[in-house]
Design a protein around this motif. Structure first.
Motif, PDB file in Angstrom:
ATOM      1  N   THR A 152      41.116  33.794 -30.404  1.00 41.85           N
ATOM      2  CA  THR A 152      41.628  33.320 -29.120  1.00 41.85           C
ATOM      3  C   THR A 152      40.936  34.022 -27.958  1.00 41.85           C
ATOM      4  OG1 THR A 152      43.384  34.957 -29.133  1.00 41.85           O
ATOM      5  CG2 THR A 152      43.930  32.767 -29.961  1.00 41.85           C
ATOM      6  N   ALA A 155      38.590  32.047 -25.695  1.00 43.56           N
ATOM      7  CA  ALA A 155      39.070  31.317 -24.527  1.00 43.56           C
ATOM      8  C   ALA A 155      38.910  32.176 -23.280  1.00 43.56           C
ATOM      9  CB  ALA A 155      40.521  30.914 -24.728  1.00 43.56           C
ATOM     10  N   SER A 158      34.991  32.892 -22.342  1.00 45.04           N
ATOM     11  CA  SER A 158      34.147  31.810 -21.846  1.00 45.04           C
ATOM     12  C   SER A 158      34.912  30.956 -20.848  1.00 45.04           C
ATOM     13  CB  SER A 158      33.642  30.975 -23.008  1.00 45.04           C
ATOM     14  OG  SER A 158      34.690  30.679 -23.894  1.00 45.04           O
ATOM     15  N   VAL A 159      35.539  31.615 -19.893  1.00 43.22           N
ATOM     16  CA  VAL A 159      36.278  30.893 -18.868  1.00 43.22           C
ATOM     17  C   VAL A 159      35.336  29.929 -18.139  1.00 43.22           C
ATOM     18  CG1 VAL A 159      37.642  31.111 -16.767  1.00 43.22           C
ATOM     19  CG2 VAL A 159      37.799  32.842 -18.543  1.00 43.22           C
ATOM     20  N   THR A 162      34.847  26.728 -21.744  1.00 42.18           N
ATOM     21  CA  THR A 162      35.598  26.935 -22.975  1.00 42.18           C
ATOM     22  C   THR A 162      35.061  26.122 -24.134  1.00 42.18           C
ATOM     23  OG1 THR A 162      37.443  27.131 -21.480  1.00 42.18           O
ATOM     24  CG2 THR A 162      37.948  27.174 -23.807  1.00 42.18           C
ATOM     25  N   LEU A 166      33.977  27.532 -27.764  1.00 39.14           N
ATOM     26  CA  LEU A 166      34.575  27.130 -29.035  1.00 39.14           C
ATOM     27  C   LEU A 166      33.509  26.621 -30.006  1.00 39.14           C
ATOM     28  CD1 LEU A 166      37.780  25.470 -27.595  1.00 39.14           C
ATOM     29  CD2 LEU A 166      37.639  27.593 -28.889  1.00 39.14           C
ATOM     30  N   LEU A 482      45.743  32.916 -25.471  1.00 39.70           N
ATOM     31  CA  LEU A 482      45.141  31.596 -25.345  1.00 39.70           C
ATOM     32  C   LEU A 482      45.569  30.922 -24.045  1.00 39.70           C
ATOM     33  CD1 LEU A 482      43.328  29.938 -27.167  1.00 39.70           C
ATOM     34  CD2 LEU A 482      45.353  28.806 -28.067  1.00 39.70           C
TER      35      LEU A 482
END
Lengths: 667, 317
Positions: A152, A155, A158-159, A162, A166, A482
């Motif tokens: 999690t 998340a 990698s603001v 995202t 992922l 998350l």
């Protein structure tokens, strides 16, 4: 009390010398990526056979804790975790160093490591038997959820990006599946190549994914590698002040590190990641994490050194080693004729307690040793001309990836992954999610399949997965992590609506590319490639046993789904964005030359021999990395020092670490 | 090409009287002992016990290195590319080196490897926690018969000695249990102690390291172990299960015959040293005496046994 009495036993001159030598050696080994605590401890075990058991243990423990700490140097100064435990140190440590705060980052890492190490060792001293119960309460289900919790973090990492994060995680998970599966025993995705049987080695993957891009960027322009610090030095006072102010973070991270250290299946890298994620979640300005927030360094470094003491708890109390170095130390104890297990603390209490005090002393010694080595390492990295720095770092990456198993395959894999990582990074797929997927993949898969098998046998599948108390706690923490970025995003928007302008954050060295406003053709191309990869993985799983194919099929489906989502997102954007062709300027040419030299280096090494290949490659990279065009005399000095560096490392590896060096036609 | 040259070169070397004489001096420098597993496992610990005696027997030290990966296959597939001067030796295990090539692309064949001495084995054993309701093996079998599929066994790895024994036991006891593979002895013992599984199929050595925390219900050795005089063997209880993981020393295929014999003798001599025997037996290892001269028969017998086992595991049809 008895326990205090053993402190006197630990304070003999011999023990102090051993602790000091161990910490120095450990810190240096830890700072060199690829040379691990496991290796150092394994080489030195025979010397402890003739020592008094407690003294031998102190030496081994000091090397171990020093190596975990030393990993921070490489993480901060060259963006490469010296040990996997320092993965999360790179997130903020390197951005700090880049903007001129490298010395401060080293001070903070040192202080945090010492405090974390002390918390772990004190827990070992006074709480070992009750904490060992935690190790037993963690079953396959809990490990599965712990791995999910770690994922999690993507998340958060990698603001604004995202989906790509992922996808990166899925790629990492795919890498983690290569080789012989622990559950099911299938041979997976080796493409018929023997070299992939053992899977992708984590350490060489980390070196490649993080460090090769740094070298490639290093040669591309004339800017200094790190911005020189304005005030100079390590800024130890400032560091102490910050650490005192962040004492809550230090203590929380140390406690997390100790507890995760107790879990035999987890280890320092997960401890660092979990406490990093917690520090970020509780921070007042989470946006600045990943851009050089001191809290990130503090959290990781206090947690990973706390795992040293924590890891000894199951090792000494249950006879179950928490980490590979613990396992070697366990073996050394057995050879000494000491029976590990529940009775150890009573039957051999004098040895155990003397050792724990020794470990505490070694941890304290890390402060002066670390600051001395750190000051030297920092000023060297800042001062050394690029034409020497680039080939030296390149040499270290190759040595590091080779040394793990004395295997050239690992070095080749490292360079290949590194070049791939640089290309992916250019299009917004960062290395960290890939590494997270690789680290957590096998833990998640084994936990999942084991939980499934146990749940299936007892007919309590839902209960096994979702109803165990510790699992529920971890699931909640994962959901919080998350959901947090979305909540923070919402809050920021809301604030903007209210007309408040958020303070601009200093984001020197930020590597997070914001989402594109326009359709991005290369991105679509990558997504299509990933979909093809996903289909290949799904089809490849059809011939496997039921146990071995669950995870590949799931990951393949998820990878395809996210890639499709990325394509959909791009199609929704207006077309006609400026399609940037790769611009073949001077920087790009240098990058390409360096890539070619690195590839030639690792592929010619087994044919020509390690030493000669390294010397030639070293000089070649010097030419690629040179911007100063110095006089011939300086060149001569550089080349001689380069040849000396190569020979020195070769000698160290062949004669001290006793690695089997590739010797081809020459040496 | 390089290989051919190396063979010729090695042949020339071994033909010279100088090389012949060097067998008597062997070893004249430190040796390297590669363990194809991670540190802390049974292979490592038994090698460390040998290491402590090595210098007294040979006059030279031995350096232990780890080359883990693919359950040992990573190292074994490279064994024959190592120099055949006798100074590099490697740990070798059964049933691994039979089952892995049967299961698929292991990178080597069983007959490619040259074991010179199998010096011990760790018998399989069934463990439960000390608080378990199962006091004897009969209790466990009765329970498994009454609740088909409910009993879970934790063990080390798939297609391993533990897995083989669990399948064998299902067959002989006519029960249906679930084998749950873990990534090693450590994690599987943790699962048993934590009550995650009903019981475990592990090696008898774990009984020593865990002391009173676990109860051993039966052990797959010929006779009862000195360290556990009260634990019955499977044979006594009517199940014909004898075996576990055998561990030995192998050499690269280029190693000349006299050196192979010499290394086998070194291992045998260590096996007879009282200190070594004491440490090994009290740790739950069972010493064997399978030197280079008995190797062919031993390997042939194991191949036969494990090929049958591989059918039961579903590795081969």
């Amino acid at each position: 009390m008895d326990i205090i009495g053993y402190l006197v036993d630990a304070l003999t001159p011999l023990n102090l010398v051993l602790a000091l030598a161990g910490v120095v050696l450990g810190t240096i080994i830890g700072a060199l990526p690829g040379l691990s605590a496991t290796m150092a401890v394994a080489v030195l075990v025979p010397f402890t056979f003739t020592m008094d058991p407690a003294a031998g243990l102190i030496a081994l423990g000091a090397i171990y804790t020093g190596a975990i700490y030393g990993g921070a140097f490489a993480a901060i100064l060259v963006n490469t975790p010296g040990t996997p435990s320092a993965i999360a140190t790179t997130f903020d440590g390197f951005p700090m160093a880049k903007r001129g705060d490298g010395g401060l980052a080293i001070s903070l890492a040192t202080i945090s490591s010492v405090v974390g190490g002390i918390v772990g060792a004190v827990a070992l001293l006074v709480l070992a038997p009750p904490l060992a119960k935690v190790a037993l309460a963690f079953g396959p289900t809990e490990y599965f959820w712990l791995a999910m919790f770690g994922l999690t973090l993507i998340a958060a990492l990698s603001v604004g990006n995202t989906v790509k994060g992922l996808i990166g995680a899925c790629l990492g998970l795919v890498l983690s599946m290569i080789g012989v599966a622990v559950v099911g025993g299938d041979v997976r995705y080796t493409m018929g190549m023997q070299r992939f049987l053992a899977g992708i080695d984590l350490t060489s993957a980390i070196i490649g994914l993080y460090c090769v891009p740094v070298i490639l960027d290093l040669v591309a322009n004339a800017d200094p590698h790190l911005k020189p610090s304005e005030t100079g030095g390590l800024r130890f006072r400032e560091g102490t002040r910050i650490a005192l102010k962040r004492k809550f973070n230090v203590i929380r991270s140390s406690v997390i590190g100790t507890i995760i250290g107790v879990l035999p299946g987890a280890g320092g890298s997960i401890a660092g990641l979990v406490s990093y994620s917690e520090a970020r979640r509780t921070s007042e300005n989470p946006e600045s994490f990943g851009k050089g927030n001191p809290d990130g360094v503090i959290a990781t470094e206090s947690a990973n050194n706390a795992t040293v003491g924590g890891g000894f708890i199951p090792t000494l109390v249950l006879g179950i080693p928490g980490t590979p170095p613990d396992a070697i130390i366990l073996g050394a104890l057995l050879v000494q004729g000491i029976k590990i297990g529940p009775t150890l603390f009573t039957t051999d209490g004098n040895i155990v307690y003397t050792f724990i005090w020794g470990l505490l002393i070694a941890t304290l010694l890390m402060l002066p040793v670390g600051l001395l080595i750190g000051r030297y390492a920092y000023s060297t990295i800042v001062k050394v001309p690029k034409a020497v720095l680039a080939p030296t770092v390149a040499l270290l990456t190759i040595i590091g990836s080779f040394a793990i198993h004395s295997n050239v395959d690992d070095a080749q894999l490292m360079v290949g992954l590194g070049i791939l990582s640089w290309i992916l990074n250019r299009y917004g797929f960062q290395p960290s999610p890939i590494v997270l997927g690789l680290v957590l993949g096998s833990i998640a898969e084994q936990g999942f399949v084991q939980t499934y098998l146990i749940g299936n046998a007892s007919g309590r599948m839902t209960e096994m997965f979702f109803m165990r108390p510790i699992s529920i706690g971890i699931i909640c923490a994962a959901l919080l992590t998350l959901g947090f970025p979305f909540w923070a995003d919402w809050k920021a928007k809301r604030r903007r609506q209210l007309g408040q302008i958020a303070e601009p954050i200093a984001d020197d060295g930020t590597e997070i590319t914001p989402e594109h406003k326009q359709r991005d053709l290369p991105e679509i191309g990558f997504a299509i490639l990933f979909i093809i990869l996903g289909i290949g993985i799904y089809l490849g799983a059809s011939g496997m046993s039921a146990l071995g194919s669950v995870f590949p099929k799931t990951i393949a489906a998820v990878l395809i789904a996210f890639s499709a989502l990325l394509i959909a997102m791009n199609l929704r954007r207006p077309a006609g964005g400026s399609f940037k062709l790769a611009n073949l300027n001077a920087g790009a040419m240098r990058r390409i030359s360096l890539g070619v030299v690195l590839l030639a280096w690792v592929f010619l090494m087994p044919v020509i021999g390690f030493l000669v290949t390294s010397m030639i490659a070293f000089v070649a990279i010097m030419i690629v990395a040179d911007y100063d065009r110095p006089p011939a005399k300086t060149w001569a000095i550089w080349i001689v020092s380069g040849l000396l560096i190569c020979t020195g490392f070769w000698w160290l590896m062949a004669n001290v670490l006793l690695l089997r060096m590739p010797a081809g036609l020459l040496i | 090409m390089k290989r051919t040259l190396a063979v010729i070169f090695a042949g020339l070397l071994s033909a010279t009287p100088l090389a012949a004489q060097s067998v008597d001096d062997f070893p004249s420098k430190p040796m390297t002992y590669i363990i194809p597993f991670n540190a802390g496992g049974e292979s490592d610990i038994s090698a460390r016990f040998q290491q402590a005696e090595w210098e007294a027997v040979t006059g030279q030290q031995v350096v232990i290195q780890y080359q883990p990966g693919a359950g040992g296959a990573q190292a074994w597939s490279q064994l024959n590319s190592l120099p055949g001067d006798g100074y590099t030796i490697m740990g070798i295990n059964m049933p691994h080196t039979v089952l892995q090539p049967l299961a698929g692309s292991a990178g080597y064949k069983t007959e490619d490897l040259t074991p010179v001495n199998y010096f011990h084995y760790t018998p399989n054993a069934i463990f439960v926690t000390k608080d378990s309701e199962f006091k004897t093996l009969a209790d466990l079998v009765d329970y498994a018969k009454a609740n088909p599929g409910l009993v879970t066994f934790a063990g080390s790895g798939s297609n391993s000695a533990n897995n083989l024994a669990a399948v064998q036991f299902n067959e002989l006891a006519d029960i249906n249990t679930t084998y749950v593979p873990f990534s090693g002895t450590g994690p599987s013992i943790t699962a048993i102690l934590g009550g995650q599984t009903t019981a475990g199929f592990n090696y008898a050595t774990s009984g020593v390291s865990q002391g009173d925390a676990m109860r051993m219900l039966a052990v797959a050795s010929d006779e009862r172990l000195p360290a556990f005089p009260d634990v019955p063997t499977f044979k006594e209880l009517g199940y014909d299960i004898v075996g576990g993981a055998y561990r030995g020393v192998a050499v690269p295929s280029l190693t000349p015959e006299p050196i192979r014999q010499k290394i086998s003798d070194i291992v045998t001599e260590i096996n007879h040293r009282p200190d070594f025997i004491e440490k090994m037996e009290s740790a739950g290892f069972v010493l064997t005496d399978i030197g280079y001269d008995k190797m062919d028969d031993f390997v042939a017998a194991r191949i036969k046994e494990y090929t049958a086992g591989a059918k039961a595991l579903g590795i081969i049809k």
